[in-house]
Design a protein around this motif. Structure first.
Motif, PDB file in Angstrom:
ATOM      1  N   LYS A  27      10.031  -7.613 -11.588  1.00 24.39           N
ATOM      2  CA  LYS A  27       9.004  -6.681 -11.140  1.00 24.39           C
ATOM      3  C   LYS A  27       9.666  -5.426 -10.576  1.00 24.39           C
ATOM      4  O   LYS A  27      10.754  -5.493 -10.016  1.00 24.39           O
ATOM      5  CB  LYS A  27       8.167  -7.318 -10.033  1.00 24.39           C
ATOM      6  N   PRO A  28       8.986  -4.266 -10.691  1.00 26.25           N
ATOM      7  CA  PRO A  28       9.507  -3.064 -10.028  1.00 26.25           C
ATOM      8  C   PRO A  28       9.560  -3.312  -8.522  1.00 26.25           C
ATOM      9  O   PRO A  28       8.749  -4.071  -7.978  1.00 26.25           O
ATOM     10  CB  PRO A  28       8.477  -1.986 -10.361  1.00 26.25           C
ATOM     11  N   PRO A  29      10.481  -2.678  -7.831  1.00 25.20           N
ATOM     12  CA  PRO A  29      10.605  -2.916  -6.395  1.00 25.20           C
ATOM     13  C   PRO A  29       9.420  -2.352  -5.614  1.00 25.20           C
ATOM     14  O   PRO A  29       8.855  -1.332  -5.983  1.00 25.20           O
ATOM     15  CB  PRO A  29      11.892  -2.185  -6.026  1.00 25.20           C
ATOM     16  N   ALA A  30       9.083  -3.036  -4.542  1.00 27.18           N
ATOM     17  CA  ALA A  30       8.037  -2.545  -3.643  1.00 27.18           C
ATOM     18  C   ALA A  30       8.589  -1.332  -2.907  1.00 27.18           C
ATOM     19  O   ALA A  30       9.738  -1.320  -2.472  1.00 27.18           O
ATOM     20  CB  ALA A  30       7.633  -3.624  -2.651  1.00 27.18           C
ATOM     21  N   ILE A  31       7.756  -0.292  -2.799  1.00 25.32           N
ATOM     22  CA  ILE A  31       8.175   0.905  -2.072  1.00 25.32           C
ATOM     23  C   ILE A  31       7.348   1.122  -0.809  1.00 25.32           C
ATOM     24  O   ILE A  31       7.676   1.988  -0.001  1.00 25.32           O
ATOM     25  CB  ILE A  31       8.137   2.164  -2.965  1.00 25.32           C
ATOM     26  N   LEU A  32       6.275   0.331  -0.644  1.00 28.88           N
ATOM     27  CA  LEU A  32       5.432   0.453   0.544  1.00 28.88           C
ATOM     28  C   LEU A  32       4.937  -0.919   0.967  1.00 28.88           C
ATOM     29  O   LEU A  32       4.482  -1.703   0.133  1.00 28.88           O
ATOM     30  CB  LEU A  32       4.229   1.369   0.275  1.00 28.88           C
ATOM     31  N   THR A  33       5.016  -1.175   2.262  1.00 26.72           N
ATOM     32  CA  THR A  33       4.494  -2.402   2.846  1.00 26.72           C
ATOM     33  C   THR A  33       3.354  -2.026   3.781  1.00 26.72           C
ATOM     34  O   THR A  33       3.471  -1.071   4.552  1.00 26.72           O
ATOM     35  CB  THR A  33       5.595  -3.133   3.644  1.00 26.72           C
ATOM     36  N   VAL A  34       2.251  -2.758   3.691  1.00 26.36           N
ATOM     37  CA  VAL A  34       1.122  -2.572   4.598  1.00 26.36           C
ATOM     38  C   VAL A  34       0.957  -3.879   5.357  1.00 26.36           C
ATOM     39  O   VAL A  34       0.908  -4.959   4.755  1.00 26.36           O
ATOM     40  CB  VAL A  34      -0.168  -2.221   3.836  1.00 26.36           C
ATOM     41  N   SER A  35       0.861  -3.780   6.679  1.00 29.52           N
ATOM     42  CA  SER A  35       0.758  -4.989   7.504  1.00 29.52           C
ATOM     43  C   SER A  35      -0.207  -4.770   8.652  1.00 29.52           C
ATOM     44  O   SER A  35      -0.658  -3.661   8.902  1.00 29.52           O
ATOM     45  CB  SER A  35       2.143  -5.369   8.048  1.00 29.52           C
ATOM     46  N   GLY A  36      -0.503  -5.858   9.332  1.00 34.87           N
ATOM     47  CA  GLY A  36      -1.353  -5.779  10.516  1.00 34.87           C
ATOM     48  C   GLY A  36      -2.742  -6.315  10.270  1.00 34.87           C
ATOM     49  O   GLY A  36      -2.915  -7.320   9.589  1.00 34.87           O
ATOM     50  N   ALA A  37      -3.730  -5.611  10.818  1.00 30.78           N
ATOM     51  CA  ALA A  37      -5.125  -6.052  10.799  1.00 30.78           C
ATOM     52  C   ALA A  37      -5.767  -5.768   9.444  1.00 30.78           C
ATOM     53  O   ALA A  37      -6.596  -4.876   9.311  1.00 30.78           O
ATOM     54  CB  ALA A  37      -5.895  -5.376  11.923  1.00 30.78           C
TER      55      ALA A  37
END
Length: 166
Positions: A27-37
């Motif tokens: 898979k292409p690499p992740a460039i953004l992570t979203v976390s939290g609520a």
């Protein structure tokens, strides 16, 4: 042995781009992570996005002044509001975090009203790390606005993470 060296070179340098990765089943690499609520329906508190996943959420383009200089630049990507709405996020506070751990706190309403952009392209080319990428969080600014106020603190270069708080 030569085959493994060539494959290693391709994976390290990215010479065949994401098409080469797909051929190898990667898979292409992740460039953004979203976390939290995040919304409960997602059953997770961590999401990862690659470039294609971000671009598929509605492409937008605008001309703006940046904090680099007073020259207008054409930036393209997905608006922060459209991206968050596609995840079912409709309020709260965002913490935009750079690769260098610089943080910009943004009210969700400000992200919508000011048309913040998760810029992926600069003047029609994908943003590289040298050009503030692969993601540059930018709020559009006109020359007049730039002359009236300091807007350097309203941008995040090399954005890697968005944390959501309710």
């Amino acid at each position: 042995m030569l085959r493994f060296l060539v494959l290693g070179f391709v994976l390290v340098t990215g010479s065949f781009g994401t098409a080469g990765l797909a051929m190898e089943g990667l898979k292409p690499p992740a460039i953004l992570t979203v976390s939290g609520a995040l919304p409960a329906r997602m059953n997770t508190n961590l999401l990862r996005f690659d470039r294609e996943m971000l671009a598929s959420r509605g492409w937008h383009e605008f001309q703006t002044i940046t904090s680099l200089d007073t020259k207008e630049r054409r930036l393209s990507g997905v608006t922060l509001g459209a991206f968050l709405s596609s995840l079912g996020i409709d309020g709260g506070t965002l913490r935009a975090v750079s690769a260098q751990d610089d943080v910009l706190e943004i009210a969700f309403s400000d992200a919508l009203q000011q048309s913040a952009l998760l810029a992926l392209d600069l003047n029609g080319r994908p943003l590289g790390v040298q050009e503030m990428g692969p993601i540059w969080l930018v709020f559009p600014v006109t020359k007049e606005e730039a002359a009236e106020r300091n807007f350097v603190n309203q941008t995040v270069v090399q954005l890697v993470r968005i944390e959501i708080a309710r």
